[in-house]
Design an enzyme around this catalytic site. Structure first.
Site, short mmCIF file in Angstrom:
data_model
loop_
_atom_site.label_atom_id
_atom_site.label_comp_id
_atom_site.label_asym_id
_atom_site.label_seq_id
_atom_site.Cartn_x
_atom_site.Cartn_y
_atom_site.Cartn_z
CG ASP A 24 -1.70 1.26 1.43
OD1 ASP A 24 -1.63 2.14 0.56
OD2 ASP A 24 -2.39 1.37 2.46
CE LYS A 87 -1.69 6.91 -3.51
NZ LYS A 87 -2.25 6.04 -2.45
CD GLU A 187 -5.14 3.57 -2.48
OE1 GLU A 187 -6.04 4.32 -2.04
OE2 GLU A 187 -4.01 3.97 -2.79
CG ASP A 211 -9.03 5.13 1.99
OD1 ASP A 211 -8.58 5.70 3.00
OD2 ASP A 211 -8.30 4.54 1.16
P1 ADP Z 1 -3.00 7.51 3.82
O1 ADP Z 1 -3.89 6.45 3.25
O2 ADP Z 1 -3.33 8.89 3.34
O3 ADP Z 1 -1.55 7.20 3.66
P2 ADP Z 1 -3.58 6.59 6.55
O4 ADP Z 1 -4.69 5.68 6.24
O5 ADP Z 1 -2.31 6.00 7.03
O6 ADP Z 1 -3.29 7.62 5.40
O7 ADP Z 1 -4.14 7.61 7.67
C1 ADP Z 1 -3.33 8.49 8.35
C2 ADP Z 1 -4.20 9.35 9.23
O8 ADP Z 1 -4.87 8.56 10.22
C3 ADP Z 1 -3.39 10.41 10.00
O9 ADP Z 1 -4.05 11.66 9.88
C4 ADP Z 1 -3.45 9.89 11.43
O10 ADP Z 1 -3.37 10.96 12.39
C5 ADP Z 1 -4.82 9.24 11.47
N1 ADP Z 1 -4.95 8.28 12.58
C6 ADP Z 1 -4.16 7.23 12.87
N2 ADP Z 1 -4.57 6.61 14.00
C7 ADP Z 1 -5.65 7.30 14.45
C8 ADP Z 1 -6.52 7.16 15.59
N3 ADP Z 1 -6.33 6.21 16.50
N4 ADP Z 1 -7.52 8.06 15.73
C9 ADP Z 1 -7.71 9.04 14.82
N5 ADP Z 1 -6.93 9.22 13.75
C10 ADP Z 1 -5.91 8.36 13.56
MG MG Z 2 -4.52 4.84 2.28
#
Ligand code: ADP
Ligand code: MG
Length: 618
Positions: A24, A87, A187, A211
């Site tokens: 991913d 990205k 995705e 998502d």
């Molecule tokens: P992407 O797909 O854009 O790479 P992610 O799916 O990894 O992103 O999401 C990252 C986001 O999730 C960040 O903003 C992070 O602060 C938030 N996040 C991670 N854990 C938690 C949580 N326990 N509660 C709320 N937000 C969270």
């Molecule tokens: Mg993602």
């Protein structure tokens, strides 16, 4: 399983694994997963802490490249040397960037053209492909340490709305990282695979994948029928995510504790500390009712009600997008069989509630929302490896198909492993004024230069009416029918002329030769990419050289002697760099010439408009 091989660079004997990995490659975080004892698992780093690798690349002194958690620590301190959100730039040209530019803290070379973006760090220029490859290399290293063997095959996920150029850029990044990218998977499709929805029911099912990541929001409506996925609609917001929740908390704290903007600007470590505290507060409130912490002598606190009020309008925006996705798919909430939660930000209880409410059903959130896409990618990889016998494998193209473009470069039109039948096309133009004919060479293979690929055929589109270079619109289409016969069509759209050829020989190649071609493409990826970058820079520079010549002739009366001689000087140095082999020097020379001539071009344009206004009065 696996065989022994010798690492060409180090001479070390390394075990090679047959495992195909799932990746991913996210905007905020990236992960790698694989199937272990029939179950997908995401891999943690050596420290055993987290499966997430922040998608951040930091350039330390001496061009040392740091990826992940360590790079994230440099984000506020050294914004120019620390690249995030790469990205967002994949497969984009400068013209696509107007909305993104102000959002990024690092420098993007601004050429105001159709060419693909480059990122300037210190005195080097990088493409988003090269930077993404650094993230992929980190993930590859991570899994190789876990398996104690090298891996070379991968499935990588991309958003459902990614276009051909963005998908191709992702493939190229994989290749550059030493990975044979067997398939690019959407995705939301990967997330559905992780939940096993493809094997749940006999009947077709409709699935909504919600998502919410760090900086982006995507809602996709999918249909799964007999193991085949179809994207019915996508919607979302490329500038809405968990980072905005953090910002909402910060704004609230600024007001509540009377923190002045000036104190944040002068004290970056204070600003960084607050920002990190806001993210901690948000995460804490996903499992508790209140948060408090002392940062730089301020007692910060936040309770869940206040937080939910602060983010209400942001959450509502995602629901509006869900509504649009449904209407685009001509469906109602009641038609959705399952709703899947993906992305770290779906851990926020208020988000879950709002989504469950809107779709009027319980949402699927049992799998870790950070990992679910990578887990699905690992499952897709396992299917491709032939380990899941009940899944059907469709007819696919064994090697990429494309045409030769300027400088002998291969431009892939149908990537390898595409499902057949398929139709794909791309637009081109002429590079010389008054060009009447265009020769189209059709090639098969994975290398960047056509000379290393297999030539399938060649034909000429003739009778293009005389036009200045760049004006004709030539569309080249590749169509493969269900029998695997490839038809290549070329059309000049302004004049309606067209020609085509049929190629039957694309499969006349042995398994062995094919394997060798693939191996060569991976082994030569770095050299090929360098060569491509140089040829593309030269190409762009040659266009600018021609345009500058025209500009000087057409605006002779508007420019001062000094301006003319300065342009000529810069023009000359650009020409000299083009004769050399240093792509960074060419890019730099283009940048300098552009910077100098842009205001002059504006003045010339104003003068020309004035002149034509006068003309109409006569
Ligand atoms: P992407 O797909 O854009 O790479 P992610 O799916 O990894 O992103 O999401 C990252 C986001 O999730 C960040 O903003 C992070 O602060 C938030 N996040 C991670 N854990 C938690 C949580 N326990 N509660 C709320 N937000 C969270
Ligand atoms: Mg993602």
């Amino acid at each position: 399983m696996g065989k022994i091989s010798i690492n060409i660079k180090s001479g070390k004997i390394a075990k090679q694994s047959d495992v195909i990995i799932g990746i991913d490659l996210g905007t905020t975080n990236s992960l790698v997963a694989y199937i272990h004892e029939n179950k997908p698992i995401a891999v943690k780093g050596k420290d055993g802490k987290s499966t997430l690798v922040p998608s951040i690349i930091h350039f330390a002194p001496e061009n040392e490249i740091v990826v992940g958690e360590a790079a994230k620590l440099k984000l506020i301190e050294e914004p120019h040397n620390t690249i995030y959100s790469v990205k967002r730039l994949m497969g984009k040209s400068y013209n696509d960037l107007s909305e993104i530019q102000s959002y990024l803290g690092y420098k993007i070379l601004d050429e105001d053209t159709d060419s693909l973006v480059k990122i300037n760090v210190q005195d080097k220029y990088y493409t988003p492909i090269e930077l993404s490859a650094e993230i992929l290399k980190e993930l590859k290293k991570r899994i190789e340490e876990e398996l104690e063997a090298t891996v070379s095959k991968a499935v990588i996920t991309v958003p459902a709305y990614f276009n051909d150029a963005q998908r191709q850029a992702t493939r190229d990044a994989g290749k550059l990282a030493g990975l044979d990218v067997l398939r690019i998977v959407n995705e939301p499709t990967a997330a559905s695979l992780a939940y096993g929805f493809d094997k749940l029911a006999e009947d077709a099912q409709t699935i909504a994948v919600y998502d919410l990541g760090g900086g982006t929001f995507d809602i996709s409506i999918l249909k799964i029928d007999n193991g085949i996925f179809e994207v019915l609609s996508t919607n979302g917001d490329t500038f809405l995510g968990g980072d905005d929740f953090d910002k909402a908390i910060l704004d609230y704290w600024y007001k509540t504790y009377d923190i002045k903007a000036t104190s944040l600007e002068t004290d970056r470590s204070f600003a960084q500390a607050l920002r990190l505290a806001a993210e901690r507060a948000k995460k804490a409130l996903s499992s508790t009712e209140s948060f408090s912490e002392t940062v730089h002598n301020i007692d910060l606190s936040l309770d869940i009600e206040t937080f939910e009020t602060q983010i209400k309008s942001l959450v509502n925006r995602t629901i509006t997008a869900c509504q649009s996705a449904l209407s685009d798919a001509k469906l109602k909430a009641i038609d959705i069989d399952h709703v899947i939660m993906v992305g770290g930000s779906t851990r926020v209880p208020a988000v879950k509630k709002a989504v469950a409410n809107f779709f009027n059903q319980e949402v699927y959130d049992k799998l870790d929302p950070d990992e679910v896409v990578a887990l699905g990618a690992a499952i897709q990889a396992d299917i491709l490896a032939g380990n899941q016998k009940e899944m059907l494998l469709l007819d696919i193209t064994p090697l990429s198909l494309g045409i030769e473009t300027v400088g002998g470069l291969m431009d892939t039109i149908i990537p390898r492993n595409s499902k057949v039948p398929i139709k794909a096309g791309r637009n081109y133009t002429t590079s010389v004024d008054g060009q009447k004919n265009l020769k189209i060479g059709v090639y098969q293979g994975e290398r960047d230069l056509v000379e290393h690929n297999r030539k399938l055929g060649e034909f000429i589109l003739s009778g293009i009416p005389p036009m200045p270079a760049g004006l004709p619109k030539i569309e080249i289409q590749f169509i493969i029918n269900a029998d695997g016969i490839l038809k290549v069509k070329a059309m000049e759209l302004r004049s309606d002329i067209e020609t085509e050829i049929e190629i039957r020989s694309q499969y006349g190649i042995s398994e062995e030769d094919m394997a060798k071609m693939l191996m060569d493409s991976i082994q030569n990826a770095e050299g090929d990419m360098k060569q491509r970058a140089l040829l593309e820079a030269r190409n762009e520079a040659n266009n600018i050289i021609l345009a500058t010549n025209k500009f000087l002739v057409q605006n002779d009366s508007i420019l001062s002697e000094e301006e003319k001689s300065q342009i000529k000087k810069l023009h000359q140095s650009l020409k000299e760099t083009v004769a050399g082999t240093d792509k960074d020097a060419i890019n730099k020379a283009m940048e300098i010439l552009n910077e100098y001539s842009a205001p002059l071009a504006h003045r010339a344009m104003d003068a020309n408009i004035q002149a034509s206004l006068k003309g109409t009065k006569l």
